[in-house]
Design a protein around this motif. Structure first.
Motif, short mmCIF file in Angstrom:
data_model
loop_
_atom_site.label_atom_id
_atom_site.label_comp_id
_atom_site.label_asym_id
_atom_site.label_seq_id
_atom_site.Cartn_x
_atom_site.Cartn_y
_atom_site.Cartn_z
N UNK A 162 0.80 -1.23 0.00
CA UNK A 162 0.00 0.00 0.00
C UNK A 162 0.83 1.28 0.00
N UNK A 163 2.15 1.17 0.21
CA UNK A 163 2.99 2.37 0.27
C UNK A 163 3.90 2.56 -0.94
N UNK A 164 3.67 1.79 -1.99
CA UNK A 164 4.53 1.89 -3.17
C UNK A 164 4.43 3.27 -3.81
N UNK A 165 5.59 3.82 -4.17
CA UNK A 165 5.66 5.06 -4.95
C UNK A 165 6.00 4.75 -6.40
N UNK A 166 6.74 3.66 -6.61
CA UNK A 166 7.18 3.30 -7.96
C UNK A 166 7.07 1.80 -8.15
N UNK A 167 6.46 1.39 -9.26
CA UNK A 167 6.30 -0.03 -9.57
C UNK A 167 6.65 -0.26 -11.03
N UNK A 168 7.66 -1.09 -11.27
CA UNK A 168 8.09 -1.39 -12.63
C UNK A 168 7.73 -2.84 -12.96
N UNK A 169 6.77 -3.00 -13.86
CA UNK A 169 6.33 -4.33 -14.30
C UNK A 169 6.54 -4.49 -15.80
N UNK A 170 7.57 -3.86 -16.32
CA UNK A 170 7.86 -3.93 -17.74
C UNK A 170 8.20 -5.36 -18.17
N UNK A 171 7.77 -5.72 -19.38
CA UNK A 171 8.15 -6.98 -20.00
C UNK A 171 7.67 -8.20 -19.21
N UNK A 172 6.38 -8.21 -18.90
CA UNK A 172 5.76 -9.35 -18.23
C UNK A 172 4.61 -9.89 -19.06
N UNK A 173 3.69 -10.60 -18.44
CA UNK A 173 2.59 -11.23 -19.17
C UNK A 173 1.23 -10.81 -18.62
N UNK A 174 1.13 -9.56 -18.20
CA UNK A 174 -0.12 -9.04 -17.66
C UNK A 174 -1.07 -8.74 -18.82
N UNK A 175 -2.30 -9.23 -18.70
CA UNK A 175 -3.27 -9.04 -19.78
C UNK A 175 -4.45 -8.17 -19.38
N UNK A 176 -4.93 -8.35 -18.16
CA UNK A 176 -6.18 -7.71 -17.76
C UNK A 176 -5.95 -6.79 -16.57
N UNK A 177 -6.49 -5.58 -16.66
CA UNK A 177 -6.50 -4.64 -15.55
C UNK A 177 -7.96 -4.35 -15.21
N UNK A 178 -8.25 -4.22 -13.92
CA UNK A 178 -9.60 -3.83 -13.52
C UNK A 178 -9.50 -2.75 -12.45
N UNK A 179 -10.65 -2.28 -11.96
CA UNK A 179 -10.62 -1.15 -11.03
C UNK A 179 -10.09 -1.51 -9.65
N UNK A 180 -9.73 -2.78 -9.42
CA UNK A 180 -9.07 -3.18 -8.17
C UNK A 180 -7.57 -3.36 -8.34
N UNK A 181 -7.09 -3.27 -9.56
CA UNK A 181 -5.67 -3.55 -9.81
C UNK A 181 -4.74 -2.61 -9.05
N UNK A 182 -5.10 -1.32 -8.96
CA UNK A 182 -4.21 -0.35 -8.33
C UNK A 182 -4.90 0.48 -7.25
N UNK A 183 -6.12 0.12 -6.88
CA UNK A 183 -6.90 0.93 -5.93
C UNK A 183 -6.25 1.00 -4.55
N UNK A 184 -5.40 0.03 -4.21
CA UNK A 184 -4.73 0.00 -2.91
C UNK A 184 -3.45 0.83 -2.90
N UNK A 185 -2.98 1.24 -4.06
CA UNK A 185 -1.72 1.99 -4.17
C UNK A 185 -2.00 3.50 -4.17
N UNK A 186 -2.36 4.03 -3.04
CA UNK A 186 -2.77 5.43 -2.95
C UNK A 186 -1.64 6.41 -3.19
#
Length: 198
Positions: free
Chosen positions: A87-111
């Motif tokens: 919940x305290x992330x300021x920076x998240x690098x997920x480049x070059x992975x296999x993520x396909x679907x994002x929804x409204x809960x994907x980042x709602x915890x990363x305020x």
């Protein structure tokens, strides 16, 4: 350097004052939950290139309150459920992975997230706002995904950030895309030139 599975217990004896740790491309495999539980002050962690890691919700639970920057490039990440304790992330690098679907809960915890890199995944169009909870998000990288059109919700999300990268997506020509490009052109044209030069 390859880290054998049996050597992972050594992390429990690392100095608790460490604030940054890179374990990139070390062939880490199943680590078990809380394998970094001794690192109570860690702010930065790089686990890029470890494609055999099993990402679980409990993996980072012990360091979730201090961790601010996580680099998990090229780590065979397929979903984002494991990030929910972070919940305290300021920076998240997920480049070059296999993520396909994002929804409204994907980042709602990363305020507090400010920088989000999702380049080179398989993310497609979305039809509901994803970043309404992310008021501090300033940089969003969606280059080289499978975006084909801009929905109204995508436009709202993209226009709420300062730095946006959406190149190398095969967008279809549409009224929304035209309107979006016009808005960007106007924003650039009206930018304060003196600020840009500083």
């Amino acid at each position: 350097t390859k880290i054998e599975t049996k050597a992972i217990t050594a992390f429990n004896r690392m100095p608790s004052g460490i604030i940054g740790l890179s374990l990139c491309y070390t062939e880490l495999q199943s680590t078990g939950d809380n394998f970094l539980s001794n690192l109570k002050r860690i702010k930065y962690l790089d686990i890029s290139g470890n494609t055999q890691l099993n990402f679980t919700k409990n993996m980072f639970s012990e360091i979730s309150r201090t961790l601010e920057r996580l680099d998990a490039r090229d780590a065979n990440v397929r979903n984002l459920e494991w990030t929910h304790p972070l919940t305290n992330l300021r920076s998240l690098n997920l480049k070059d992975n296999k993520i396909r679907i994002l929804d409204n809960n994907s980042f709602s915890h990363m305020l507090y997230i400010q920088d989000l890199n999702l380049e080179k995944n398989s993310i497609g169009n979305w039809y509901t706002r994803l970043f309404t909870q992310n008021q501090e998000l300033t940089t969003l990288n969606l280059r080289e995904n499978t975006l084909t059109l801009l929905t109204e919700d995508m436009m709202e999300d993209c226009l709420s950030v300062r730095h946006l990268a959406i190149g190398k997506n095969e967008f279809e020509c549409s009224c929304n895309l035209h309107d979006f490009m016009h808005i960007l052109f106007e924003a650039t044209k009206n930018a304060n030139i003196s600020q840009l030069q500083e």
